[in-house]
Scaffold this motif. Sequence first.
Motif, PDB file in Angstrom:
ATOM      1  N   ALA A 209       0.889  -1.335  -0.234  1.00 24.17           N
ATOM      2  CA  ALA A 209      -0.107  -0.185   0.045  1.00 24.17           C
ATOM      3  C   ALA A 209       0.988   1.367   0.141  1.00 24.17           C
ATOM      4  O   ALA A 209       0.490   2.228  -0.688  1.00 24.17           O
ATOM      5  CB  ALA A 209      -0.942  -0.050   1.097  1.00 24.17           C
ATOM      6  N   ALA A 210       1.941   1.183   0.855  1.00 12.91           N
ATOM      7  CA  ALA A 210       2.827   2.317   0.690  1.00 12.91           C
ATOM      8  C   ALA A 210       3.664   2.806  -0.418  1.00 12.91           C
ATOM      9  O   ALA A 210       4.010   3.757  -0.836  1.00 12.91           O
ATOM     10  CB  ALA A 210       3.825   2.206   1.957  1.00 12.91           C
ATOM     11  N   SER A 211       3.571   1.508  -1.272  1.00 13.15           N
ATOM     12  CA  SER A 211       4.655   1.733  -2.569  1.00 13.15           C
ATOM     13  C   SER A 211       3.544   1.694  -3.831  1.00 13.15           C
ATOM     14  O   SER A 211       4.360   1.332  -4.813  1.00 13.15           O
ATOM     15  CB  SER A 211       5.546   0.582  -2.551  1.00 13.15           C
ATOM     16  OG  SER A 211       6.347   0.566  -1.488  1.00 13.15           O
ATOM     17  N   VAL A 212       2.274   1.497  -3.773  1.00 12.32           N
ATOM     18  CA  VAL A 212       1.569   1.150  -4.861  1.00 12.32           C
ATOM     19  C   VAL A 212       1.891   1.877  -5.881  1.00 12.32           C
ATOM     20  O   VAL A 212       1.747   1.692  -7.090  1.00 12.32           O
ATOM     21  CB  VAL A 212       0.092   1.056  -4.539  1.00 12.32           C
ATOM     22  CG1 VAL A 212      -0.408   2.212  -4.199  1.00 12.32           C
ATOM     23  CG2 VAL A 212      -0.695   0.407  -5.692  1.00 12.32           C
ATOM     24  N   ASP A 213       1.971   3.392  -5.835  1.00  9.10           N
ATOM     25  CA  ASP A 213       2.141   4.112  -6.897  1.00  9.10           C
ATOM     26  C   ASP A 213       3.457   3.970  -7.428  1.00  9.10           C
ATOM     27  O   ASP A 213       3.745   3.959  -8.860  1.00  9.10           O
ATOM     28  CB  ASP A 213       2.085   5.753  -6.526  1.00  9.10           C
ATOM     29  CG  ASP A 213       0.723   6.125  -6.085  1.00  9.10           C
ATOM     30  OD1 ASP A 213      -0.205   5.354  -6.461  1.00  9.10           O
ATOM     31  OD2 ASP A 213       0.544   7.038  -5.072  1.00  9.10           O
ATOM     32  N   ALA A 214       4.580   3.749  -6.632  1.00  7.88           N
ATOM     33  CA  ALA A 214       6.056   3.439  -7.427  1.00  7.88           C
ATOM     34  C   ALA A 214       5.883   2.163  -8.117  1.00  7.88           C
ATOM     35  O   ALA A 214       6.387   1.950  -9.052  1.00  7.88           O
ATOM     36  CB  ALA A 214       6.884   3.350  -6.368  1.00  7.88           C
ATOM     37  N   LEU A 215       5.141   1.095  -7.567  1.00  8.05           N
ATOM     38  CA  LEU A 215       4.956  -0.069  -8.215  1.00  8.05           C
ATOM     39  C   LEU A 215       4.411   0.025  -9.620  1.00  8.05           C
ATOM     40  O   LEU A 215       4.874  -0.496 -10.692  1.00  8.05           O
ATOM     41  CB  LEU A 215       4.156  -1.234  -7.385  1.00  8.05           C
ATOM     42  CG  LEU A 215       5.009  -1.739  -6.136  1.00  8.05           C
ATOM     43  CD1 LEU A 215       3.689  -2.622  -5.493  1.00  8.05           C
ATOM     44  CD2 LEU A 215       5.853  -2.791  -6.723  1.00  8.05           C
ATOM     45  N   ALA A 216       3.203   0.823  -9.721  1.00  8.62           N
ATOM     46  CA  ALA A 216       2.594   1.015 -10.907  1.00  8.62           C
ATOM     47  C   ALA A 216       3.232   1.570 -12.026  1.00  8.62           C
ATOM     48  O   ALA A 216       3.422   1.550 -13.012  1.00  8.62           O
ATOM     49  CB  ALA A 216       1.221   1.854 -10.577  1.00  8.62           C
ATOM     50  N   GLU A 217       4.300   2.524 -11.384  1.00  8.76           N
ATOM     51  CA  GLU A 217       5.181   3.209 -12.199  1.00  8.76           C
ATOM     52  C   GLU A 217       6.362   2.658 -12.815  1.00  8.76           C
ATOM     53  O   GLU A 217       6.776   2.791 -14.072  1.00  8.76           O
ATOM     54  CB  GLU A 217       5.724   4.597 -11.499  1.00  8.76           C
ATOM     55  CG  GLU A 217       6.792   5.258 -12.302  1.00  8.76           C
ATOM     56  CD  GLU A 217       7.216   6.467 -11.641  1.00  8.76           C
ATOM     57  OE1 GLU A 217       8.118   7.261 -12.037  1.00  8.76           O
ATOM     58  OE2 GLU A 217       6.775   6.888 -10.239  1.00  8.76           O
ATOM     59  N   THR A 218       7.073   1.677 -12.137  1.00  5.22           N
ATOM     60  CA  THR A 218       8.009   1.000 -12.440  1.00  5.22           C
ATOM     61  C   THR A 218       7.943  -0.439 -12.886  1.00  5.22           C
ATOM     62  O   THR A 218       8.854  -0.975 -13.726  1.00  5.22           O
ATOM     63  CB  THR A 218       9.161   0.928 -11.258  1.00  5.22           C
ATOM     64  OG1 THR A 218       8.596   0.054 -10.164  1.00  5.22           O
ATOM     65  CG2 THR A 218       9.402   2.449 -10.579  1.00  5.22           C
ATOM     66  N   MET A 219       7.083  -0.924 -12.304  1.00  4.69           N
ATOM     67  CA  MET A 219       6.897  -2.640 -12.639  1.00  4.69           C
ATOM     68  C   MET A 219       6.523  -3.150 -14.074  1.00  4.69           C
ATOM     69  O   MET A 219       6.838  -4.130 -14.566  1.00  4.69           O
ATOM     70  CB  MET A 219       5.943  -3.246 -11.741  1.00  4.69           C
ATOM     71  CG  MET A 219       6.390  -3.122 -10.211  1.00  4.69           C
ATOM     72  SD  MET A 219       7.960  -4.095  -9.926  1.00  4.69           S
ATOM     73  CE  MET A 219       7.335  -5.872 -10.133  1.00  4.69           C
ATOM     74  N   ASN A 220       6.273  -2.092 -14.867  1.00 10.34           N
ATOM     75  CA  ASN A 220       5.771  -2.409 -16.287  1.00 10.34           C
ATOM     76  C   ASN A 220       6.991  -2.009 -17.368  1.00 10.34           C
ATOM     77  O   ASN A 220       6.669  -2.059 -18.457  1.00 10.34           O
ATOM     78  CB  ASN A 220       4.545  -1.660 -16.836  1.00 10.34           C
ATOM     79  CG  ASN A 220       3.231  -2.391 -16.080  1.00 10.34           C
ATOM     80  OD1 ASN A 220       3.368  -3.567 -15.953  1.00 10.34           O
ATOM     81  ND2 ASN A 220       2.462  -1.586 -16.095  1.00 10.34           N
ATOM     82  N   ASP A 221       8.124  -1.320 -16.667  1.00  5.82           N
ATOM     83  CA  ASP A 221       9.278  -1.450 -17.552  1.00  5.82           C
ATOM     84  C   ASP A 221      10.311  -2.169 -17.112  1.00  5.82           C
ATOM     85  O   ASP A 221      10.246  -2.669 -16.128  1.00  5.82           O
ATOM     86  CB  ASP A 221       9.641   0.359 -17.319  1.00  5.82           C
ATOM     87  CG  ASP A 221       8.811   1.224 -17.819  1.00  5.82           C
ATOM     88  OD1 ASP A 221       8.160   0.916 -18.736  1.00  5.82           O
ATOM     89  OD2 ASP A 221       8.388   2.160 -17.011  1.00  5.82           O
TER      90      ASP A 221
END
Length: 256
Positions: A209-221
């Motif tokens: 939950a604390a990292s969800v925005d960063a996960l969405a930003e980075t995990m697809n690259d």
Amino acid sequence: MNTLTGDSDGAAPPGRLATGRRRRTTKTGTALSHELIVSTAIRLLSQHGSDALSVRRLGTALGADPSSLYRYFRSTDDLVLAVADELIGMSLRDVRITGDWREDVRRVGTSLHRTYTAHPQAAVLAASRVTRRPNEMKGVEIGLGILCRAGFPPADAARHYHRFIDFTLGFAAIDAAAMALPAEASAADRAAWHQTYACLDADRYPHIAASVDALAETMNDSAYPGALEVFLDGLEAALSRALGRAAGGAVGADVR
């Protein structure tokens, strides 16, 4: 895979396997060659996946009698190794060695990763193979040369080269496999970080939950560029230790 698929009996005539034979002309008037077959195989792989590696499909694409392919390749695996070696050759064509070992390793790795992900269907087949062919030998020589000139002893250079090439090809294979997914599966995987993970219970998954925005930003690259810098930092630390040991040994020798 023992033979090129699609042949009636699977046997390549043993007297027709030597390289350097006179080139045959295809139905379109193009001279059939090792290079043309490999480039056509890479193109067909990008269009049809591994099913492209059949003598029937290759023959049709080349405008040649399928049996003529056995003059150049003994088997499907022989062709896969040639495709793998061609990918290595493509990755090396634009690499310029500068003498700055860190930049040179970065250039080799980035070019190799870029080439493999540009041909994902071929990369999935090729990334784990040892080709035993000229482009691979050239690549190994370049990689070892960079590390030896940096100051690593030959045995250390070999170990670090192994780590580097497996690290790079491992990322290339993962990224290529993701790119080779059917469109529907790929879209679902990409959406998961914005949808499924964004909706998880924060009490149960507080770190997500604390990292969800960063996960969405980075995990697809691809993580390769950043991971390569971490690898290079580790390699630089290993080089400092190797140079320190060498300097210590030289001082000990002078004392004696």
